[in-house]
Scaffold this motif. Structure first.
Motif, PDB file in Angstrom:
ATOM      1  N   PRO A 145     -33.056  -0.702   3.173  1.00  0.00           N
ATOM      2  CA  PRO A 145     -31.924  -2.097   3.888  1.00  0.00           C
ATOM      3  C   PRO A 145     -31.747  -3.441   4.027  1.00  0.00           C
ATOM      4  O   PRO A 145     -30.291  -3.935   3.781  1.00  0.00           O
ATOM      5  N   ARG A 146     -33.028  -3.665   2.622  1.00  0.00           N
ATOM      6  CA  ARG A 146     -32.266  -5.512   2.050  1.00  0.00           C
ATOM      7  C   ARG A 146     -32.478  -5.343   0.762  1.00  0.00           C
ATOM      8  O   ARG A 146     -32.431  -6.260   0.059  1.00  0.00           O
ATOM      9  N   SER A 147     -32.126  -4.262   0.857  1.00  0.00           N
ATOM     10  CA  SER A 147     -32.281  -4.465  -0.815  1.00  0.00           C
ATOM     11  C   SER A 147     -30.738  -4.167  -1.346  1.00  0.00           C
ATOM     12  O   SER A 147     -29.710  -3.523  -1.029  1.00  0.00           O
ATOM     13  N   THR A 148     -30.322  -4.108  -3.204  1.00  0.00           N
ATOM     14  CA  THR A 148     -29.102  -3.897  -4.071  1.00  0.00           C
ATOM     15  C   THR A 148     -29.110  -3.193  -5.096  1.00  0.00           C
ATOM     16  O   THR A 148     -30.262  -4.017  -5.709  1.00  0.00           O
ATOM     17  N   ILE A 149     -28.730  -1.944  -5.358  1.00  0.00           N
ATOM     18  CA  ILE A 149     -28.965  -1.539  -6.040  1.00  0.00           C
ATOM     19  C   ILE A 149     -27.504  -1.361  -7.283  1.00  0.00           C
ATOM     20  O   ILE A 149     -26.664  -1.450  -6.848  1.00  0.00           O
ATOM     21  N   GLN A 150     -27.826  -2.758  -8.628  1.00  0.00           N
ATOM     22  CA  GLN A 150     -26.701  -2.124  -9.628  1.00  0.00           C
ATOM     23  C   GLN A 150     -27.459  -0.920 -10.154  1.00  0.00           C
ATOM     24  O   GLN A 150     -28.097  -1.200 -10.880  1.00  0.00           O
ATOM     25  N   LEU A 151     -25.675  -0.695  -9.975  1.00  0.00           N
ATOM     26  CA  LEU A 151     -25.856  -0.193 -11.748  1.00  0.00           C
ATOM     27  C   LEU A 151     -25.125  -0.149 -13.168  1.00  0.00           C
ATOM     28  O   LEU A 151     -23.900  -0.679 -12.915  1.00  0.00           O
ATOM     29  N   ILE A 152     -25.951  -1.135 -13.797  1.00  0.00           N
ATOM     30  CA  ILE A 152     -25.648  -1.759 -14.934  1.00  0.00           C
ATOM     31  C   ILE A 152     -25.223  -0.774 -16.295  1.00  0.00           C
ATOM     32  O   ILE A 152     -26.236  -0.645 -16.846  1.00  0.00           O
TER      33      ILE A 152
END
Length: 124
Positions: A32-39
């Motif tokens: 809920p308080r995270s960002t998953i970045q796909l780089i």
């Protein structure tokens, strides 16, 4: 420059498809308080780059322990040699960059295995 603009638009659309595909597969409610970045960094393109990118993202998420509803697999199929008098049209999977120059058509398909669902399809 029109070729560069076309390729930029094509990869922008592909990036949006990546976002939509993996957003639907990842249990985002568990973060809920995270960002998953796909780089994604493409170091070398030996062909079938879009399928390779989709497969690598799936494997990276699984390896990282990110909770997913299902996993995505992708493949590229190309039609080569439609004008070849003796052999006619041939279909190859996992197209190399060399074979890419001979392509009549290229089909990229990604599939969500558990749901038996085609997630992404592109025909060029």
């Amino acid at each position: 420059t029109s070729n560069a603009v076309r390729r930029l638009r094509e990869f922008s659309e592909f990036a949006e498809n990546i976002r939509k595909s993996f957003e639907a597969l990842i249990f985002v409610e568990h973060y809920p308080r995270s960002t998953i970045q796909l780089i994604v960094t493409l170091i070398q393109n030996d062909g079938s780059s879009k399928s390779t990118i989709l497969n690598c993202i799936t494997l990276a998420l699984i390896n990282s322990g990110v909770l997913m509803r299902d996993f995505l697999i992708s493949a590229t199929v190309g039609a080569i040699g439609a004008h070849h008098a003796r052999y006619g049209l041939q279909f190859n999977t996992d197209i190399t960059s060399e074979e890419g120059f001979e392509l009549e058509n290229e089909l990229v398909v990604s599939f969500v295995s558990g749901k038996q669902l085609v997630d992404f399809i592109e025909l060029r």
